[in-house]
Design a protein around this motif. Structure first.
Motif, PDB file in Angstrom:
ATOM      1  N   GLY A 104       0.568  -1.196   0.215  1.00  0.00           N
ATOM      2  CA  GLY A 104       0.189  -0.452   0.305  1.00  0.00           C
ATOM      3  C   GLY A 104       0.502   1.276  -0.064  1.00  0.00           C
ATOM      4  N   ALA A 105       2.164   1.373   0.904  1.00  0.00           N
ATOM      5  CA  ALA A 105       2.663   2.339   0.908  1.00  0.00           C
ATOM      6  C   ALA A 105       3.222   2.407  -0.349  1.00  0.00           C
ATOM      7  CB  ALA A 105       3.938   2.318   2.256  1.00  0.00           C
ATOM      8  N   LEU A 106       3.495   2.001  -1.110  1.00  0.00           N
ATOM      9  CA  LEU A 106       4.782   2.345  -2.421  1.00  0.00           C
ATOM     10  C   LEU A 106       3.808   2.638  -3.918  1.00  0.00           C
ATOM     11  CD1 LEU A 106       7.002  -0.715  -2.631  1.00  0.00           C
ATOM     12  CD2 LEU A 106       7.062   1.632  -1.927  1.00  0.00           C
ATOM     13  N   ARG A 107       1.881   2.267  -3.359  1.00  0.00           N
ATOM     14  CA  ARG A 107       1.174   2.631  -4.536  1.00  0.00           C
ATOM     15  C   ARG A 107       0.764   4.037  -4.811  1.00  0.00           C
ATOM     16  NH1 ARG A 107      -1.452  -1.772  -7.116  1.00  0.00           N
ATOM     17  NH2 ARG A 107      -2.869  -0.407  -7.676  1.00  0.00           N
ATOM     18  N   PRO A 108       0.406   5.016  -5.425  1.00  0.00           N
ATOM     19  CA  PRO A 108       0.344   6.306  -5.540  1.00  0.00           C
ATOM     20  C   PRO A 108      -1.126   6.808  -4.414  1.00  0.00           C
ATOM     21  CG  PRO A 108       0.077   5.160  -7.322  1.00  0.00           C
ATOM     22  CD  PRO A 108       0.390   4.012  -6.816  1.00  0.00           C
ATOM     23  N   GLY A 109      -0.085   7.235  -3.425  1.00  0.00           N
ATOM     24  CA  GLY A 109      -1.185   7.802  -2.890  1.00  0.00           C
ATOM     25  C   GLY A 109      -0.978   7.428  -0.880  1.00  0.00           C
TER      26      GLY A 109
END
Lengths: 643, 179
Positions: free
Chosen positions: A26-31
């Motif tokens: 999740g942290a590496l996805r945009p936003g």
């Protein structure tokens, strides 16, 4: 209750690793930036929780809680406490729990201490580490639960494999595992860097200390394992090319290559794709080693259980992780920028040759180890041993150490061939003199030990050369580390060559009262006595040895029979002198009351492990040097930012 | 071309994994071969009749083992050093009321007498197995070994190696169970 608590902790740790993976994703996805802060704490907690689960297992073994299946199958109330303690990992389930514990603790360590790496790469790294962990948690929980209860509880346990009942061996597996599994960090770093396309000098500098730590443990583990096999198995050899020894040697070879290529990447920004490849290969070798040992497809003292289902599970995990990393490699590595170039005569070139030769040795060992499996598939049982490995890996290894000696004398990027010839003249002369001396004084030595004896002094001199004309007090620790480690290779090589070239062996059936000669030694056979230990009985030969007219020393080799499970072992007697070891093993008796005695004089054999210890020490010095320099570098960066 | 090279490692690894998988599923399952268990456990002792190993004492025959009472049969020899180490444990078993018979393997009467005089003599009968035939017939691979034989002459339990103090409860339990 302890067993249930341990199992609950294991489930919790598995859940945390799933959370760590999901958060990282999740942290590496945009936003997803707001999730970033949570990844490190979760990784640390996961390490702590699984560490507690492992402590619970140790506690069960120390109490000999026989209502736990694993304890009943592998422990015994009469066992000395040290082996109850070590029994926790002297079996399949316990050793796999130790495996994931090291994996999670290493991940926790990265989360706690790694400050140099770009934040997104770090998060990708921790997510990759969690992904590996998740698979092995599943393996433990569904296929190898160490906390299973037994109902009703038996009155007595089965005992630990007596070969493993040795103080040195109590700490051999954890040491080796820290190296074996610690190298997973390099794998996760590589995967992380591929995900965020961050393969550069900063990444290499961040990865290097972690590779060093794992490599130090691997070196120590292999050295200690070799000494254990030497005195415990009673055959007098120090390396058997047993599949399991090879399984620990192969990650070491890959990690050694990685350690050197990562230096090229850190210093000269070269060998990018190659370094990533090696990081993947090193941990893949660890996992394949685990598979070979744990599935029991290769017979060995280290194989605990033959269970094809478990083997299939690990094989599935292997395919998933190695395959996944290599697919990522194939997709992403083209987007990694080309590194800097260099000339043919340069330190980079020497390191590339070193890497290629290490890979060749690795490949040869790998083929030799797996070849029996291939022929087995075609219905033929064969085993591959020293005749193959010594003949094919030995010569390549000798060239490798020669390149190792020359490399540090070369300058980065480009160097002058003429200058190099001047610099290597002293080591070359030393080697030539040594060759001449050995040929004249001891003719008829086989060529491999002969070359080893010739090369060792030259390599030793060349290893010290980087200190030449340096202010020793101002020499950085990592230079010292390189010097000590390379010198350790020379020392080890001298020990191996001397032992192979000058060994003296005597095999006799002797009666008490007789005197046996081996080398310069006279060994008097005084008597033979029965001895009873806490969980074994033995026959003990009492011998008195002396060299020429020197002072006598006692030798007490035993042939032991452990009661549970009933297993014979040989406890050799070893007298260590400054220039070698006298090694005595006692064998079977015949009806005439004679006893088989096997005696060896092994000149300078101790140098083998002394050199191994020096190699590990060199790694440690390099680690201190790197950490100190990185610390200083970081402070400088921060000062620049504040300025 | 360069693109293809990047996929070579994956291909190599897949071949290796296939080899490992084939080894895993097509390998003959080998058992633990360190200990030679007797195939005779659960079967009646084969017929034999051994002459006395020491003068003035009974020898041992299979008929004697079928007379209704469970026995221990200790396979030993005076030249066997671990046999000396287990003498105290055999004496203890005898003291607890376990009848013990013995098979002396490849022994000489005078050596055997000296052994019994030095290390104690808990045996009721000792048969001389001069050519090791009976030892092999009952499935013993070495000395010392101890068998629990029930009242019908059926082998119930095999203990390989010297008996230590820790083994006494197991052997007592096997003997009790054979009654």
């Amino acid at each position: 209750m302890i067993a249930e608590g341990g199992l609950a902790l294991l489930w919790l740790a598995a859940a945390l690793s799933l959370l760590q993976l999901a958060l990282g994703w999740g942290a590496l996805r945009p936003g997803g930036e707001h999730l970033r802060a949570a990844v490190r704490p979760v990784a640390v907690t996961q390490g702590l929780v699984v560490g507690l689960a492992f402590l619970a297992l140790i506690w069960l073994f120390l109490r000999t809680d026989l209502s736990v299946k694993l304890v009943a199958a592998n422990s015994h109330s009469l066992k000395p406490w040290l082996y109850k303690f070590a029994g926790a990992w002297g079996n399949h389930e316990g050793s796999m729990l130790l495996w994931v514990t090291v994996l999670a603790v290493a991940g926790g360590g990265v989360a706690l201490f790694e400050r140099r790496l770009r934040q997104d790469t770090l998060i990708a790294t921790l997510a990759a580490q969690a992904a590996i962990g998740l698979g092995f948690y599943a393996f433990l929980l569904f296929a190898s639960n160490p906390f299973t209860r037994l109902n009703p509880a038996p009155v007595e346990g089965n005992g630990l494999n007596p070969l493993l009942q040795d103080p040195g061996l109590a700490f051999h597996p954890p040491t080796l595992y820290f190296g074996y599994v610690g190298i997973s960090i390099a794998f996760s770093f590589a995967v992380g860097a591929l995900i965020t396309r961050d393969v550069g000098p900063a990444f290499a500098r961040a990865m290097r200390p972690w590779v060093l730590v794992a490599w130090i443990f691997l070196t120590l583990g292999i050295t200690a394992g070799s000494y254990w096999a030497y005195y415990e198995l009673g055959w007098g050899g120090w390396w058997f090319w047993d599949p399991v020894e090879n399984a620990s040697l192969m990650p070491w070879l890959a990690a050694t290559a990685l350690l050197h290529s990562v230096t090229v990447l850190a210093t000269r920004a070269g060998l990018r794709a190659w370094t990533i490849m090696l990081a993947v290969v090193a941990f893949s070798m660890s996992m394949i080693g685990t598979f070979l040992v744990r599935s029991g497809i290769l017979t060995s003292v280290h194989a605990f259980a033959v269970d094809p289902l478990r083997g299939a599970f690990i094989l599935g995990l292997l395919t998933l992780y190695i395959g996944g990393a290599l697919i990522l490699f194939g997709l992403r590595v083209r987007t990694v920028k080309e590194g800097s170039t260099f000339e043919i005569v340069s330190r980079e070139a020497a390191l590339v040759i070193n890497n290629l030769l290490l890979s060749v040795v690795l490949g040869l060992v790998f083929i030799g180890t797996l070849y029996p499996l291939v022929t087995q598939a075609f219905g033929r049982e064969i085993s591959v041993g020293p005749p193959y490995f010594n003949a094919v890996a030995g010569p390549v290894a000798l060239i490798l150490v020669a390149v190792m000696a020359i490399g540090p004398m070369l300058r980065w990027r480009r160097d002058n061939l003429k200058d190099l010839v001047g610099r290597i003249s002293i080591p070359v002369l030393l080697s030539a003199a040594s060759l001449l001396l050995v040929v004249l004084l001891a003719p008829g030595i086989r060529w491999l030990p002969l070359l080893g004896l010739a090369l060792a002094p030259g390599i030793a001199a060349a290893s010290i050369a980087p200190l030449w004309k340096r202010n020793l007090r101002r020499t950085p620790f990592f230079i010292w580390g390189m010097v000590v480690a390379h010198l350790g290779i020379a020392v080890s090589l001298a020990g191996m060559a001397s032992e192979s070239a000058f060994i003296k062996e005597t095999l006799v059936a002797a009666s008490p009262g007789q005197t046996v000669r081996v080398g310069d030694f006279n060994v008097h056979f005084d008597s033979i006595e029965p001895v009873v230990g806490p969980n074994w009985t033995a026959i003990e030969a009492r011998l008195t040895g002396r060299r020429g007219n020197g002072s006598p020393f006692a030798l007490r080799p035993q042939s032991r029979l452990f009661s549970s499970p009933p297993t014979p072992t040989s406890e050799s007697a070893i007298q260590t002198l400054w220039d070698g070891q006298l090694y005595v093993a006692v064998g079977a008796q015949d009806e005439q009351g004679r006893t088989q005695l096997r005696l060896w004089w092994k000149p300078f054999v101790t140098l083998i492990w002394g050199g191994g210890a020096m190699i590990a020490l060199g790694g440690f010095l390099a680690l201190i040097g790197r950490v100190r320099r990185e610390g200083r570098g970081k402070r400088k960066d921060e000062e620049e930012v504040t300025a | 071309m360069k693109r293809l090279i990047l996929w070579v490692p994956l291909a190599v690894v897949m071949v290796i994994l296939a080899v490992l998988a084939s080894a895993l599923f097509f390998s003959p399952t080998d058992s633990n071969d360190r200990v030679v268990r007797s195939a005779m456990v659960g079967h009646p002792v084969p017929d034999f009749d051994l002459a006395p190993a020491v003068a003035g004492r009974p020898g041992l025959s299979s008929a004697a083992l079928r007379q209704g009472q469970p026995h221990l049969v200790n396979v030993f020899a005076s030249w066997c050093v671990p046999c000396r180490a287990e003498a105290a444990q055999l004496a203890e078993l005898s003291r607890r009321g376990v009848p013990i018979d013995a098979i002396a393997v490849r022994d000489r009467p005078e050596d055997l007498a000296a052994f019994l005089a030095t290390y104690g003599d808990p045996f009721r009968a000792i048969g001389a197995d001069v050519d090791r035939r009976v030892q092999l017939d009952i499935g013993s691979a070495g000395v010392p070994e101890t068998f629990v034989v029930d009242g019908h002459g059926v082998i119930r339990h095999q203990h390989i190696g010297a008996i230590t103090e820790g083994d006494i409860p197991t052997i007592m339990a096997a003997w009790q169970a054979a009654r």
